[in-house]
Write an enzyme that holds these catalytic residues in place. Structure first.
Site, PDB file in Angstrom:
ATOM      1  N   GLU A 145       0.914  -1.123   0.071  1.00 44.17           N
ATOM      2  CA  GLU A 145      -0.018   0.048   0.064  1.00 44.17           C
ATOM      3  C   GLU A 145       0.859   1.203   0.039  1.00 44.17           C
ATOM      4  OE1 GLU A 145      -3.082   0.044  -0.910  1.00 44.17           O
ATOM      5  OE2 GLU A 145      -3.994  -1.116   0.478  1.00 44.17           O
ATOM      6  N   HIS A 146       0.723   2.026  -0.852  1.00 41.75           N
ATOM      7  CA  HIS A 146       1.194   3.255  -1.114  1.00 41.75           C
ATOM      8  C   HIS A 146       2.643   3.248  -1.414  1.00 41.75           C
ATOM      9  CE1 HIS A 146      -1.748   6.667   0.096  1.00 41.75           C
ATOM     10  NE2 HIS A 146      -2.137   5.655   1.114  1.00 41.75           N
ATOM     11  N   ASP A 171       3.048   2.140  -4.797  1.00 38.92           N
ATOM     12  CA  ASP A 171       2.843   1.947  -6.398  1.00 38.92           C
ATOM     13  C   ASP A 171       3.636   3.332  -6.724  1.00 38.92           C
ATOM     14  OD1 ASP A 171       0.634   3.716  -5.627  1.00 38.92           O
ATOM     15  OD2 ASP A 171      -0.526   2.987  -7.199  1.00 38.92           O
ATOM     16  N   GLY A 218     -16.025   5.938  -2.497  1.00 37.63           N
ATOM     17  CA  GLY A 218     -15.449   6.243  -1.394  1.00 37.63           C
ATOM     18  C   GLY A 218     -15.033   5.131  -0.582  1.00 37.63           C
ATOM     19  N   ALA A 219     -15.219   4.079  -0.880  1.00 36.90           N
ATOM     20  CA  ALA A 219     -14.864   2.861   0.074  1.00 36.90           C
ATOM     21  C   ALA A 219     -13.393   2.528  -0.164  1.00 36.90           C
ATOM     22  CB  ALA A 219     -15.897   1.745   0.027  1.00 36.90           C
ATOM     23  N   GLY A 220     -12.668   3.087  -0.993  1.00 34.48           N
ATOM     24  CA  GLY A 220     -11.220   2.731  -1.409  1.00 34.48           C
ATOM     25  C   GLY A 220     -11.256   1.315  -2.087  1.00 34.48           C
ATOM     26  N   SER A 236     -13.616   2.765  -7.491  1.00 35.22           N
ATOM     27  CA  SER A 236     -14.628   2.801  -8.402  1.00 35.22           C
ATOM     28  C   SER A 236     -14.394   3.906  -9.344  1.00 35.22           C
ATOM     29  CB  SER A 236     -15.918   3.396  -7.643  1.00 35.22           C
ATOM     30  OG  SER A 236     -15.734   4.639  -6.842  1.00 35.22           O
ATOM     31  N   ASP A 264      -4.498   1.008  -9.336  1.00 38.20           N
ATOM     32  CA  ASP A 264      -5.852   1.043  -9.382  1.00 38.20           C
ATOM     33  C   ASP A 264      -6.387   0.525 -10.827  1.00 38.20           C
ATOM     34  OD1 ASP A 264      -5.755   1.616  -6.801  1.00 38.20           O
ATOM     35  OD2 ASP A 264      -6.712   3.370  -7.088  1.00 38.20           O
TER      36      ASP A 264
HETATM   37  C1  GLA Z   1      -5.149   4.826  -4.042  1.00 33.76           C
HETATM   38  C2  GLA Z   1      -4.248   5.256  -5.468  1.00 33.76           C
HETATM   39  C3  GLA Z   1      -3.549   4.309  -5.570  1.00 33.76           C
HETATM   40  C4  GLA Z   1      -2.392   3.671  -4.489  1.00 33.76           C
HETATM   41  C5  GLA Z   1      -3.435   3.402  -3.068  1.00 33.76           C
HETATM   42  C6  GLA Z   1      -2.574   3.139  -2.017  1.00 33.76           C
HETATM   43  O1  GLA Z   1      -6.042   3.917  -4.242  1.00 33.76           O
HETATM   44  O2  GLA Z   1      -5.204   5.463  -6.367  1.00 33.76           O
HETATM   45  O3  GLA Z   1      -2.793   4.595  -6.676  1.00 33.76           O
HETATM   46  O4  GLA Z   1      -1.582   4.755  -4.346  1.00 33.76           O
HETATM   47  O5  GLA Z   1      -4.293   4.664  -2.982  1.00 33.76           O
HETATM   48  O6  GLA Z   1      -1.731   2.283  -2.200  1.00 33.76           O
END
Ligand code: GLA
Length: 385
Positions: free
Chosen positions: A33-34, A36, A121-123, A126, A171
């Site tokens: 996570e974070h 990419d 907005g749920a990660g 979308s 994403d």
């Molecule tokens: C969001 C961003 C991705 C990635 C994540 C965290 O979803 O769109 O590019 O950085 O946060 O991993």
């Protein structure tokens, strides 16, 4: 929303059949996570939460009409006036057209209806699902000849340049390149990727949706990127052999603590730890050691919460609940953060008990209903039928 309903809506609104129907999924990310946008590796997969788009060229009046079924809202625009709109949702479509135009692709008038079941907005990305879905659909109806990677890149640029979120590539890549029953191991530096069979026999992936919308997230997200950029700049200056975070060691970070604010050092520490975690996690996945994998998910959450500071009390609560229950193999916040979902790896025999307990505890603590989703890994953006 089912594809037949989207098609029917298209027929009703435009008095004709859509020529093309596209399904575009949201994504989960198992770990990574974070990173990419820090040249790390990520392990995402596309899921059975998706949007469906029904689309056809408009040969009648030279304008474009979009209808977002989930918002019951229409937006009409001319291709000669592609400005961001305060309505929000059309920007994901407009941004893709702008990026295609910049690259010399001619888009003609079209009509499109879309809707689905990805909570916003749920990660669960979308927005990437809409971007990749529209890029895929325009490629089909206007024969643009785009590769899958171009679809990903134009969609990401739309998010960066038009929507204004400086996201990485994960994403859009996951939405487009997803493959049923597999996670993608994506090297965000070279964009090489491989599919890992994800043996879920015996396990469920359960998402717990805090219902907290990550409204703060966009500006904080961009701030995290700046912090990482300033850390890597200082590191490169001191150690010229470093080309990206992938080359950085924790002791090198320790050696620059007096050159940067403590929080920036914390961000960089998290990034280096997470890059290593994904590499360890891939080895465990290869051995199908999901129990070991789950431990790394918990560690990832700690880093995101304490060092990277992108969690929130609701996400921390749900991760702690999972951990303390002793019934959840791995749990962590997922995606950009500041709300959205936790992703939980749960042995099937524990799933129902865990979900029930989480719903009760969440209601008690936050006076709010917790939504949960058991997700399956599906193919990426593709034609329907
Ligand atoms: C969001 C961003 C991705 C990635 C994540 C965290 O979803 O769109 O590019 O950085 O946060 O991993």
């Amino acid at each position: 929303m089912k594809s037949t309903l989207v098609q029917q809506k298209f027929n009703t609104l435009f008095n004709e059949e859509a020529t093309t129907i596209v399904r575009s999924p949201g994504r989960i990310n198992l770990i990574g996570e974070h990173i990419d946008y820090n040249d790390g590796f990520v392990l995402p997969a596309s899921i059975d939460k998706e949007i469906v788009l029904a689309i056809a060229p408009n040969t009648i009046d030279g304008i474009c009409t979009l209808y977002a079924a989930d918002f019951n809202d229409t937006f009409t625009f001319s291709l000669s006036n592609l400005e961001p709109t305060s309505k929000g949702w059309p920007n994901y479509v407009l941004g893709v057209i702008v990026e295609l135009n910049k690259a010399g692709y001619q888009i003609k008038p079209f009509n499109c209806v879309f809707g689905g079941n990805i909570p916003t907005g749920a990660g669960l990305s979308s927005s990437a699902a809409v971007e990749c879905g529209i890029a895929f659909a325009l490629n089909e109806i206007f024969g643009l000849g785009l590769t899958k990677l171009q679809i990903v890149q134009f969609s990401k640029q739309a998010e960066n340049n038009f929507v204004g979120v400086n996201c990485g590539i994960m994403d859009q890549f996951a939405s487009t390149f997803g493959k049923a029953h597999h996670v993608i191991k994506l090297d965000c530096k070279s964009l090489d990727y491989e599919y890992f069979p994800f043996q879920m026999a015996g396990y469920d992936i359960v998402l717990c949706d805090t219902g907290v919308k990550h409204s703060l997230g966009d500006s904080e997200y961009n701030t995290r990127r700046q912090e990482c950029d300033s850390a890597i700049a200082v590191l490169k200056e001191k150690y010229p052999s470093i080309t990206s975070f992938r080359d950085v060691t924790l002791s090198q970070i320790q050696s620059i603590t007096d050159l940067l604010p403590t929080k920036t050092i914390d961000r960089a520490t998290y990034v280096v730890q997470e890059i290593k975690r994904v590499s360890d996690a891939s080895i465990l996945l290869n051995k199908n050691d999901l129990e070991g994998f789950g431990q790394l998910m918990y560690q990832c959450h700690e880093g995101l919460s304490k060092l990277y500071e992108v969690s929130c009390i609701e996400l921390d609560f749900l991760k702690n609940l999972a951990f303390e229950s002793g019934q959840v193999t791995g749990s962590r916040m997922m995606g950009g953060g500041f709300g959205g979902c936790t992703i939980n790896l749960v042995k099937k025999e524990n799933t129902a008990t865990f979900i029930d307990a989480a719903i009760i505890a969440y209601q008690e603590k936050f006076k709010k209903a917790l939504k949960t989703y058991i997700v399956a890994i599906t193919d990426g953006t593709s034609m329907v039928g």
